[in-house]
Enzyme design. Structure first.
Site, PDB file in Angstrom:
ATOM      1  N   CYS A   2       0.830  -1.196   0.000  1.00  0.00           N
ATOM      2  CA  CYS A   2       0.000   0.000   0.000  1.00  0.00           C
ATOM      3  C   CYS A   2       0.870   1.253   0.000  1.00  0.00           C
ATOM      4  O   CYS A   2       2.019   1.239   0.421  1.00  0.00           O
ATOM      5  CB  CYS A   2      -0.948   0.055   1.182  1.00  0.00           C
ATOM      6  SG  CYS A   2      -2.000  -1.386   1.352  1.00  0.00           S
ATOM      7  N   ARG A  27       5.883  -0.901  -4.519  1.00  0.00           N
ATOM      8  CA  ARG A  27       5.503  -1.525  -3.251  1.00  0.00           C
ATOM      9  C   ARG A  27       4.482  -2.625  -3.434  1.00  0.00           C
ATOM     10  O   ARG A  27       4.280  -3.445  -2.545  1.00  0.00           O
ATOM     11  CB  ARG A  27       4.952  -0.462  -2.292  1.00  0.00           C
ATOM     12  CG  ARG A  27       5.990   0.554  -1.850  1.00  0.00           C
ATOM     13  CD  ARG A  27       5.356   1.698  -1.088  1.00  0.00           C
ATOM     14  NE  ARG A  27       4.765   1.276   0.151  1.00  0.00           N
ATOM     15  CZ  ARG A  27       5.337   1.372   1.351  1.00  0.00           C
ATOM     16  NH1 ARG A  27       6.543   1.876   1.437  1.00  0.00           N
ATOM     17  NH2 ARG A  27       4.733   0.980   2.436  1.00  0.00           N
ATOM     18  N   TRP A  73      -3.239  -2.707  -1.423  1.00  0.00           N
ATOM     19  CA  TRP A  73      -2.980  -4.139  -1.557  1.00  0.00           C
ATOM     20  C   TRP A  73      -4.027  -4.840  -0.714  1.00  0.00           C
ATOM     21  O   TRP A  73      -4.066  -4.683   0.502  1.00  0.00           O
ATOM     22  CB  TRP A  73      -1.563  -4.459  -1.070  1.00  0.00           C
ATOM     23  CG  TRP A  73      -1.099  -5.851  -1.358  1.00  0.00           C
ATOM     24  CD1 TRP A  73      -0.602  -6.332  -2.535  1.00  0.00           C
ATOM     25  CD2 TRP A  73      -1.053  -6.941  -0.426  1.00  0.00           C
ATOM     26  NE1 TRP A  73      -0.262  -7.649  -2.392  1.00  0.00           N
ATOM     27  CE2 TRP A  73      -0.525  -8.051  -1.112  1.00  0.00           C
ATOM     28  CE3 TRP A  73      -1.422  -7.087   0.921  1.00  0.00           C
ATOM     29  CZ2 TRP A  73      -0.336  -9.298  -0.513  1.00  0.00           C
ATOM     30  CZ3 TRP A  73      -1.245  -8.312   1.523  1.00  0.00           C
ATOM     31  CH2 TRP A  73      -0.707  -9.399   0.810  1.00  0.00           C
ATOM     32  N   ASN A  99      -2.988   2.528   5.544  1.00  0.00           N
ATOM     33  CA  ASN A  99      -2.151   1.334   5.425  1.00  0.00           C
ATOM     34  C   ASN A  99      -2.201   0.590   6.750  1.00  0.00           C
ATOM     35  O   ASN A  99      -2.222   1.207   7.812  1.00  0.00           O
ATOM     36  CB  ASN A  99      -0.693   1.698   5.134  1.00  0.00           C
ATOM     37  CG  ASN A  99      -0.502   2.306   3.768  1.00  0.00           C
ATOM     38  OD1 ASN A  99      -1.406   2.289   2.933  1.00  0.00           O
ATOM     39  ND2 ASN A  99       0.687   2.850   3.528  1.00  0.00           N
ATOM     40  N   GLY A 100      -2.151  -0.739   6.698  1.00  0.00           N
ATOM     41  CA  GLY A 100      -2.186  -1.524   7.915  1.00  0.00           C
ATOM     42  C   GLY A 100      -3.472  -2.302   8.028  1.00  0.00           C
ATOM     43  O   GLY A 100      -4.247  -2.414   7.067  1.00  0.00           O
ATOM     44  N   GLU A 483      18.148 -18.297  -2.697  1.00  0.00           N
ATOM     45  CA  GLU A 483      17.852 -16.992  -3.261  1.00  0.00           C
ATOM     46  C   GLU A 483      17.559 -17.100  -4.757  1.00  0.00           C
ATOM     47  O   GLU A 483      16.661 -16.425  -5.273  1.00  0.00           O
ATOM     48  CB  GLU A 483      19.040 -16.048  -3.006  1.00  0.00           C
ATOM     49  CG  GLU A 483      18.963 -14.706  -3.724  1.00  0.00           C
ATOM     50  CD  GLU A 483      17.810 -13.824  -3.296  1.00  0.00           C
ATOM     51  OE1 GLU A 483      17.622 -12.773  -3.932  1.00  0.00           O
ATOM     52  OE2 GLU A 483      17.092 -14.169  -2.329  1.00  0.00           O
ATOM     53  N   LYS A 487      14.071 -15.941  -6.584  1.00  0.00           N
ATOM     54  CA  LYS A 487      14.018 -14.969  -7.674  1.00  0.00           C
ATOM     55  C   LYS A 487      13.218 -15.522  -8.852  1.00  0.00           C
ATOM     56  O   LYS A 487      12.397 -14.832  -9.450  1.00  0.00           O
ATOM     57  CB  LYS A 487      15.434 -14.616  -8.146  1.00  0.00           C
ATOM     58  CG  LYS A 487      16.154 -13.650  -7.260  1.00  0.00           C
ATOM     59  CD  LYS A 487      15.515 -12.263  -7.338  1.00  0.00           C
ATOM     60  CE  LYS A 487      15.843 -11.475  -6.091  1.00  0.00           C
ATOM     61  NZ  LYS A 487      15.160 -11.937  -4.870  1.00  0.00           N
ATOM     62  N   GLU A 490       9.385 -15.784  -8.022  1.00  0.00           N
ATOM     63  CA  GLU A 490       8.647 -14.555  -7.752  1.00  0.00           C
ATOM     64  C   GLU A 490       8.484 -13.683  -8.986  1.00  0.00           C
ATOM     65  O   GLU A 490       7.491 -12.952  -9.088  1.00  0.00           O
ATOM     66  CB  GLU A 490       9.270 -13.768  -6.600  1.00  0.00           C
ATOM     67  CG  GLU A 490      10.606 -13.132  -6.840  1.00  0.00           C
ATOM     68  CD  GLU A 490      11.133 -12.420  -5.588  1.00  0.00           C
ATOM     69  OE1 GLU A 490      10.319 -11.989  -4.742  1.00  0.00           O
ATOM     70  OE2 GLU A 490      12.362 -12.299  -5.459  1.00  0.00           O
ATOM     71  N   HIS A 506      18.045 -37.857   0.188  1.00  0.00           N
ATOM     72  CA  HIS A 506      17.096 -38.057   1.281  1.00  0.00           C
ATOM     73  C   HIS A 506      15.672 -37.693   0.880  1.00  0.00           C
ATOM     74  O   HIS A 506      14.863 -37.313   1.734  1.00  0.00           O
ATOM     75  CB  HIS A 506      17.541 -37.254   2.508  1.00  0.00           C
ATOM     76  CG  HIS A 506      18.882 -37.654   3.019  1.00  0.00           C
ATOM     77  ND1 HIS A 506      19.110 -38.818   3.719  1.00  0.00           N
ATOM     78  CD2 HIS A 506      20.092 -37.066   2.887  1.00  0.00           C
ATOM     79  CE1 HIS A 506      20.386 -38.919   4.027  1.00  0.00           C
ATOM     80  NE2 HIS A 506      21.011 -37.856   3.528  1.00  0.00           N
ATOM     81  N   LYS A 603       6.736  -4.851  -2.306  1.00  0.00           N
ATOM     82  CA  LYS A 603       8.130  -4.583  -1.963  1.00  0.00           C
ATOM     83  C   LYS A 603       8.314  -4.439  -0.455  1.00  0.00           C
ATOM     84  O   LYS A 603       9.206  -5.031   0.133  1.00  0.00           O
ATOM     85  CB  LYS A 603       8.583  -3.295  -2.663  1.00  0.00           C
ATOM     86  CG  LYS A 603      10.041  -2.937  -2.424  1.00  0.00           C
ATOM     87  CD  LYS A 603      10.959  -3.917  -3.113  1.00  0.00           C
ATOM     88  CE  LYS A 603      12.405  -3.473  -3.053  1.00  0.00           C
ATOM     89  NZ  LYS A 603      13.288  -4.481  -3.663  1.00  0.00           N
TER      90      LYS A 603
END
Length: 608
Positions: A2, A27, A73, A99-100, A483, A487, A490, A506, A603
């Site tokens: 947001c 974001r 968002w 926001n929140g 990582e 990447k 996403e 295993h 973000k």
């Protein structure tokens, strides 16, 4: 997640708000809206979609000031125009962006509905607009008092901005767990949830802390608490520039930021290498030599890529400083009852400095007497101000959702921290010089990796059609594999999993087939034979292998080898991470993905 932007001053608000919201697109969001004050009352426009859709939907006469804008968002209700912000009361007098998450929203909505309020959305935020309106009906004399009375009933996290059609000379903002800052201009003021929204308008910002509110008018600001106690706040100067936040002639922010890494590593090192004593100079840690020597353990906390960088940081600290170190997701740490030891150094890692899980972990540690330092990119962010000391990355604005330059700069910062702690202890001057030489070589070596972008793009196009990709690595290669898998999934939406190479036998080896490519991290170190043995196991089962290595591997071990420049073993993971960023980027482009704004992601994660 947001974004909030607000403006009060002599200019029309809408163009300023749209530009600010555009700078906050990185974001992550799914809807957007504006509200401006006019002589005839508030005008509100909202869309589900992008800021560009909102701009196209605005009528020509959408003029006025002050104004507030928002990118949402979704948390309560689907991304629809009705659920987009700003939200208003029934009379259209009050407008709120938020926001929140308001945790007692159901209770508040039920109480308001019992009083006759009809809701136009499914959101928690709309309740705030009605609470402010109810405060006026109950006798509040101004917007500040009405907002304070409303927020006394609210439980949860919020960063919000409120406008009142009958007080069209001001915006009231409040913060509790979600960032809000003020921008100080010349006879105009701004509000935002992120400094990126203010680039190009002002470099003077005022950061609110939890429990604080502010009223902004064209001539200045007043900061205060919920019980109306005045709080003294002075502006700080931000050092981000417009150029750093612009895409330039690049196709996407993501490739721009990947290509910036030679320069960002140089900035991370600048002024921090002490060649006289073969160590690192980190004055921002606020640790004396005696305090540093008393550290018996290091615990690193972060989320996502920050946690993977922390895994590499823990290995650097153990290797160079010989201090036990480990990394843990902050999102898990905050929910258990951790044992906080007085001789443990805790390190919070966050690019934005606003990650809610990491901030909550920091606050819990400090409540229990823990010493916490931060590794943060955004100067003046909440975590940066909360911790006892730390290291700024100075990587500049990272606009793409996927972390790239902030990841490599974070691992570089950990190398400096490990060198600093190591030289205080038993790391020899010779070993210190070795690490410094390796750090100084990184920018040029990253440039060499970037020269292989076309070859990596060819490999990326091959794996883009796969349903899944396996990433494997040993020791330092294991966090690099994690990582790399993150990447790829996403930004390209191709499923990817990462495993320690030794763990294949295993269970995961059952997945290997001609349809499952494996990306293997194979540095030329003391585990090379072990790693090539893993490749033999995969090839024996007809699994395609793409290897990142320091030498060309034979065809019976790898179908393709991407040969990387070699640094010191402790620093090789920084270089090995860059081709995996390029691999993910080119795969996403080949699949036509929204590279900078992947679906469902944000973000800066400021909600749980």
């Amino acid at each position: 997640m947001c974004g909030i932007v607000g403006y009060v001053g002599p200019q029309d608000a809408a163009p300023i708000l749209l530009e600010g919201l555009g700078r906050l697109e990185y974001r992550g969001y799914d809807s957007a809206g504006l509200a401006v004050a006019t002589k005839s009352g508030l005008k509100v426009r909202k869309v589900s979609g992008r800021v560009a859709d909102l701009a196209a939907d605005l009528p020509a006469r959408f003029k006025g000031a002050p104004g507030i804008g928002h990118t949402r968002w979704a948390t309560h209700g689907e991304p629809t125009p009705e659920n987009a912000h700003p939200h208003t009361d029934a009379a259209g007098r009050i407008a709120v962006v938020h926001n929140g998450i308001i945790e007692n929203a159901d209770e508040l909505r039920a109480k308001l509905a019992a009083d006759g309020v009809e809701f136009a959305s499914q959101t928690d935020t709309e309740a705030v607009a009605h609470l402010v309106a109810a405060a006026f009906q109950a006798g509040a004399v101004d917007l500040e008092q009405a907002v304070r009375q409303a927020l006394r009933q609210v439980v949860g996290a919020y960063g919000l901005a409120v406008m009142d059609a009958e007080h069209p000379d001001r915006i009231v903002v409040a913060r509790n767990g979600s960032p809000v800052l003020l921008g100080v201009g010349e006879k105009e003021m701004f509000v935002a949830s992120d400094v990126a929204a203010l680039i190009g308008y002002t470099r003077q910002v005022v950061y609110l802390d939890d429990g604080e509110l502010a009223t902004v008018t064209p001539t200045g600001y007043r900061t205060f608490t919920l019980d109306d106690r005045a709080v003294a706040k002075s502006p700080s100067t931000i050092d981000w520039d417009v150029v750093g936040a612009e895409i330039g002639d690049h196709a996407h922010y993501l490739i721009k930021e990947i290509q910036e890494q030679s320069r960002t590593i140089e900035r991370a090192l600048k002024g921090r290498i002490d060649e006289r004593f073969d160590t690192a100079h980190l004055g921002g840690l606020n640790l004396t030599v005696r305090e540093a020597r008393e550290i018996r353990r290091v615990k690193i906390l972060g989320c996502g890529s920050a946690c993977y960088a922390g895994d590499l940081g823990a290995q650097l600290i153990e290797d160079l400083a010989r201090v036990p170190a480990s990394a843990e997701p902050a999102s898990e740490f905050r929910y258990r009852n951790p044992v906080v030891e007085p001789d443990t150094l805790y390190v919070a890692v966050s690019q934005s400095g606003e990650t809610i899980d990491t901030l909550a972990a920091v606050q819990e540690l400090q409540r229990k007497g823990g010493r916490v330092i931060g590794i943060v990119n955004v100067v003046g962010s909440t975590i940066a101000r909360q911790v006892d000391g730390g290291i700024y990355l100075h990587a500049g604005p990272e606009m793409s959702v996927a972390a790239t330059k902030s990841f490599t700069s974070t691992v570089t910062a950990f190398a400096l921290l490990a060198l600093h702690l190591g030289r205080i202890r038993d790391l020899s001057p010779e070993q210190g010089r070795r690490i410094i030489a390796g750090l100084n070589a990184l920018p040029e070596q990253i440039a060499q990796v970037l020269e292989q972008s076309d070859a990596i793009a060819e490999v990326a196009r091959e794996i883009a059609g796969s349903n899944s990709v396996l990433f494997v690595g040993r020791r330092r290669g294991w966090p690099v594999a994690r990582e790399g898998a993150q990447k790829l999934k996403e930004v390209s939406y191709v499923h990817a999993e990462a495993y320690p190479s030794a763990e294949l036998k295993h269970g995961p080896l059952a997945l290997v087939s001609p349809e499952l490519p494996t990306v293997a991290i194979v540095p030329d170190d003391n585990l090379l034979d072990k790693n090539t043995s893993t490749l033999s196991e995969i090839k024996a089962r007809k699994g395609p292998v793409i290897a990142l290595a320091h030498r060309e591997l034979p065809s019976d071990l790898a179908d393709r080898t991407l040969v990387m420049p070699k640094n010191e073993p402790e620093l090789d993971p920084i270089l090995m991470s860059v081709p995996l960023q390029l691999l993910a980027y080119h795969a996403a482009v080949a699949l036509g993905r929204d590279v900078d704004k992947p679906r469902n992601l944000a973000k800066s994660v400021t909600v749980e």
